[in-house]
Write a protein that holds these residues in place. Sequence first.
Motif, short mmCIF file in Angstrom:
data_model
loop_
_atom_site.label_atom_id
_atom_site.label_comp_id
_atom_site.label_asym_id
_atom_site.label_seq_id
_atom_site.Cartn_x
_atom_site.Cartn_y
_atom_site.Cartn_z
N SER A 155 0.95 -1.50 -0.06
CA SER A 155 -0.49 0.48 -0.27
C SER A 155 0.42 1.16 -0.03
N CYS A 156 0.33 2.22 -0.62
CA CYS A 156 1.41 3.33 -1.01
C CYS A 156 0.74 3.95 0.53
N PHE A 157 -0.29 3.58 0.80
CA PHE A 157 -0.36 5.00 2.39
C PHE A 157 0.47 5.57 3.34
N PRO A 158 0.76 4.22 3.68
CA PRO A 158 2.24 4.66 4.92
C PRO A 158 2.64 5.09 4.68
N TRP A 159 3.41 4.75 3.16
CA TRP A 159 4.70 5.00 2.78
C TRP A 159 4.59 6.93 2.76
N ILE A 160 3.24 7.71 1.74
CA ILE A 160 3.04 8.66 2.03
C ILE A 160 2.86 9.73 3.27
N ALA A 161 1.48 9.22 4.40
CA ALA A 161 1.88 9.49 5.24
C ALA A 161 3.20 9.26 6.46
N ARG A 162 4.63 8.73 5.73
CA ARG A 162 5.72 9.26 6.34
C ARG A 162 6.58 10.30 5.56
N TYR A 163 6.15 10.29 4.49
CA TYR A 163 6.82 11.88 3.09
C TYR A 163 6.04 12.53 4.19
N CYS A 164 4.65 13.00 4.53
CA CYS A 164 4.17 13.89 4.78
C CYS A 164 4.73 14.67 6.32
N ALA A 165 4.85 13.04 7.12
CA ALA A 165 4.86 13.57 8.94
C ALA A 165 6.76 13.71 8.43
N LEU A 208 9.93 19.28 8.42
CA LEU A 208 11.38 19.89 7.63
C LEU A 208 10.28 21.72 7.18
N VAL A 209 9.26 21.67 7.22
CA VAL A 209 8.68 22.95 6.89
C VAL A 209 7.53 22.89 7.89
N PRO A 210 7.59 23.27 8.90
CA PRO A 210 6.64 23.03 9.79
C PRO A 210 5.50 24.12 9.15
N SER A 211 6.04 25.41 8.92
CA SER A 211 4.83 26.45 8.04
C SER A 211 4.15 26.21 7.24
N LEU A 212 4.80 24.65 5.43
CA LEU A 212 3.68 24.20 5.56
C LEU A 212 2.49 23.73 5.15
N PRO A 213 0.94 23.83 4.49
CA PRO A 213 -0.07 23.24 5.21
C PRO A 213 0.05 22.03 4.48
N GLY A 214 -0.84 21.04 4.79
CA GLY A 214 -1.05 19.86 5.21
C GLY A 214 -1.50 19.33 4.44
N PRO A 215 -1.73 19.89 3.75
CA PRO A 215 -2.88 19.21 2.03
C PRO A 215 -1.69 19.57 0.73
N ILE A 216 -0.35 20.25 1.47
CA ILE A 216 0.27 20.85 0.03
C ILE A 216 1.29 19.72 0.59
N ALA A 217 1.43 19.44 1.82
CA ALA A 217 2.32 18.44 2.05
C ALA A 217 1.75 16.52 1.24
N VAL A 218 0.60 16.62 1.97
CA VAL A 218 0.11 15.41 0.72
C VAL A 218 0.32 15.20 -0.33
N LYS A 219 0.05 16.31 -1.26
CA LYS A 219 0.43 16.41 -2.82
C LYS A 219 1.60 16.33 -3.10
N GLU A 258 10.72 9.36 3.95
CA GLU A 258 11.89 10.64 5.06
C GLU A 258 13.21 10.84 3.84
N GLU A 259 14.41 10.10 3.54
CA GLU A 259 14.81 10.54 2.60
C GLU A 259 15.11 11.40 1.11
N ALA A 260 13.64 10.31 0.48
CA ALA A 260 12.89 11.34 -0.38
C ALA A 260 12.28 12.49 0.12
N ALA A 261 11.84 12.96 1.19
CA ALA A 261 11.00 13.59 2.00
C ALA A 261 12.18 14.84 1.73
N GLU A 262 13.28 14.08 2.48
CA GLU A 262 14.45 15.95 2.48
C GLU A 262 14.49 16.23 1.28
N LYS A 263 15.17 15.02 0.43
CA LYS A 263 15.38 15.32 -1.50
C LYS A 263 14.27 16.56 -2.35
N PHE A 264 13.67 15.97 -1.94
CA PHE A 264 12.08 17.16 -2.30
C PHE A 264 12.01 18.51 -1.42
#
Length: 82
Positions: free
Chosen positions: A6-16, A21-32, A47-53
């Motif tokens: 399932s992609c859902f756990p990956w997406i949740a970890r990426y968003c977290a 890293l960017v606390p001011s970012l709106p949640g829906p943008i992180a999900v996008k 987590e690694e993918a999020a850091e690079k992005f």
Amino acid sequence: MQKARSCFPWIARYCARTLELVPSLPGPIAVKWAVSGFPYCGDAEPEEAAEKFVKTWYAQEKIRSTESLRRFFGEQGRRITQ
């Protein structure tokens, strides 16, 4: 045969991680960002993918703001000298 995961756990970890890293970012943008990135980097740790992005995103934003300032001051400078 590999079981599809399932992609859902990956997406949740990426968003977290993105929101850490960017606390001011709106949640829906992180999900996008996570949903958009999953097809391309779903095999990597989220987590690694999020850091690079986020690192790339900050670099691009810095370049954009610098170019905007150059255009603004460049146009202002030309108007003043004319």
